[in-house]
Scaffold this active site. Structure first.
Site, short mmCIF file in Angstrom:
data_model
loop_
_atom_site.label_atom_id
_atom_site.label_comp_id
_atom_site.label_asym_id
_atom_site.label_seq_id
_atom_site.Cartn_x
_atom_site.Cartn_y
_atom_site.Cartn_z
N CYS A 118 0.84 -1.20 0.00
CA CYS A 118 0.00 0.00 0.00
C CYS A 118 0.88 1.26 0.00
CB CYS A 118 -0.96 -0.05 1.18
SG CYS A 118 -2.35 1.11 1.04
N HIS A 168 -3.36 -5.65 -0.13
CA HIS A 168 -3.06 -6.10 1.23
C HIS A 168 -2.99 -7.63 1.28
CE1 HIS A 168 -3.48 -2.32 3.60
NE2 HIS A 168 -4.16 -1.96 2.53
N GLU A 188 -2.04 -9.37 3.71
CA GLU A 188 -2.44 -9.82 5.06
C GLU A 188 -3.95 -9.84 5.24
OE1 GLU A 188 -3.06 -5.52 5.48
OE2 GLU A 188 -1.66 -6.78 4.37
#
Length: 436
Positions: free
Chosen positions: A288, A382, A384
């Protein structure tokens, strides 16, 4: 069907309620939501009864509203949920440890990060085994206003046509006032939002990990550090503008986190990283905002997108293979960003595009080339998740594996240097037996 006698007996049991749960009734306070482009939507207030300005964005996420609202990347934004019903599974207690290393929260930060929320229908009642309060009471506790009873489909269509738009949520007496003049709308992108959400001083997590990873915190989601810790890393979280070059030799890898706002406010970090890229050859991974900082350090430009990409269903195409990523495969990802790196030809020397967005062809990832001698990746999405798909979660495993391999290689090199050559060894004369 149950026998009538048994049904009457069950029906007579007292209703049980969770002792910690709170079902706060919604208020009848009026609220108005104004867009800078001139549209107004009337509804009723929930959460904190005060008015705010912000940048209006929407998320297509069906679940994980608690994770989205605690994501620091939403700082200063009025978050519109496209899913009609929000709050039906409540809010969990956020102070409990998530795992044995205990990053402190089970959501993505200590509290709500967005400026306000806009929903079609907020649930007054909730049901979930881990929930302890309603969305309305949670928002009230963190002084975040919300509006319900508005046509979020219409708002979303407007944002898709005209792009991300500044807005104002007016509550109570303010709701009956005329919409603000254009110059009155506050633009959060003019401020350094990263500085507001980044840690102010370094701290350590899982200090006994097998490798040491530094995380530059531009507004890191908690699941980033969880994902590193679960893979055996000792994590040191640093402020966004900390000069990593001063302490870089202590670490086996560098991670650059997500964060809110315009990356131009973080040029100091990009300049520090440029020196790191020139002088340090250990693995570096950014997501990001961190991805944008890597790109800027490499010589790419960042720009503000008209719409941005937010939600849990953004498809990206891998252009190169690396670790768990296979070229030519499409991965579904979780995203939240308004800025992106410009795709330019030629790319800076030693760099190549890694992913592109399947919807708008924006740059979704860059990486160092195989002949550059470096292991550096940046992705706009992302891996995660939290929430969203886990298609690319193994990129954390790839990063940790590279850190471990580099550490082992350095240990082997040091071991070879510490072994003296035959010419350097001192010859010890043999013992001579002395007659008694």
């Amino acid at each position: 069907m149950l026998p009538k006698a048994l049904y009457r007996q069950i029906s007579s049991f007292p209703r049980l309620s969770r002792g910690l749960a709170t079902h706060a009734p919604l208020s009848s306070i009026p609220a108005s939501f104004h867009l800078k482009t001139g549209q107004t939507f009337k509804g009723r207030s929930f959460g904190s009864p005060h008015s705010v300005y912000g940048e209006t964005v929407f998320s297509t996420s069906i679940t994980s509203y608690t994770e989205s609202m605690t994501d620091p990347s939403y700082r200063g934004q009025i978050l519109v949920f496209t899913t009609p019903l929000i709050g039906n599974y409540g809010v969990p207690h956020n102070g409990a440890p998530y795992d044995s290393q205990d990053v402190g929260v089970i959501l993505e930060s200590q509290g709500i990060q967005c400026a306000a929320v806009v929903v079609a229908d907020v649930a007054e009642q909730f049901s979930h085994h881990a929930a302890v309060e309603s969305l309305a009471s949670w928002c009230q506790r963190y002084k975040v206003p919300g509006i319900t009873g508005v046509d979020t489909r219409a708002i979303t269509r407007l944002l898709r046509d005209q792009g991300t738009t500044l807005g104002r949520l007016a509550v109570g007496a303010d709701a009956s006032l005329p919409a603000p003049d254009a110059h009155e709308y506050w633009d959060p992108s003019l401020e350094n939002l990263v500085d507001q959400v980044s840690t102010k001083k370094p701290y350590d997590l899982n200090p006994t990990g097998s490798i040491k990873v530094a995380v530059l915190d531009f507004g890191a989601k908690a699941n980033i550090t969880r994902s590193l810790i679960r893979r055996g890393a000792a994590v040191t979280v640093l402020p966004w503008n900390y000069d990593f070059n001063v302490i870089r030799d202590r670490f086996d890898g560098l991670f650059l986190s997500n964060g809110p706002g315009d990356p131009a406010h973080c040029m100091e970090a990009a300049l520090n990283l440029r020196r790191t890229l020139e002088e340090w050859n250990k693995p570096i991974f950014g997501i990001c905002m961190g991805h944008q900082i890597i790109g800027m350090a490499a010589g790419l430009d960042a720009y503000r997108m008209t719409f941005g990409n937010r939600g849990h269903n953004q498809p990206v195409l891998a252009l190169k293979s690396a670790g768990s990523i296979t070229a030519g495969r499409v991965y579904v990802t979780s995203q939240n960003h308004q800025y992106a790196l410009k795709l330019q030809d030629p790319f800076p020397q030693g760099w190549e595009p890694f992913f592109i967005n399947c919807n708008d062809s924006s740059v979704e990832g860059i990486k160092s080339t195989s002949d550059s001698g470096k292991k550096v990746w940046g992705v706009q999405f992302h891996p995660e998740s939290a929430g969203g798909p886990l298609d690319t979660i193994e990129m954390f495993s790839d990063f940790v594996a590279e850190c471990k391999a580099h550490k082992l290689q350095n240990q082997d090199t040091l071991g070879m240097l510490n072994v003296a050559s035959p010419l350097q060894r001192q010859t010890v004369p043999p013992r001579v037996a002395v007659a008694a």
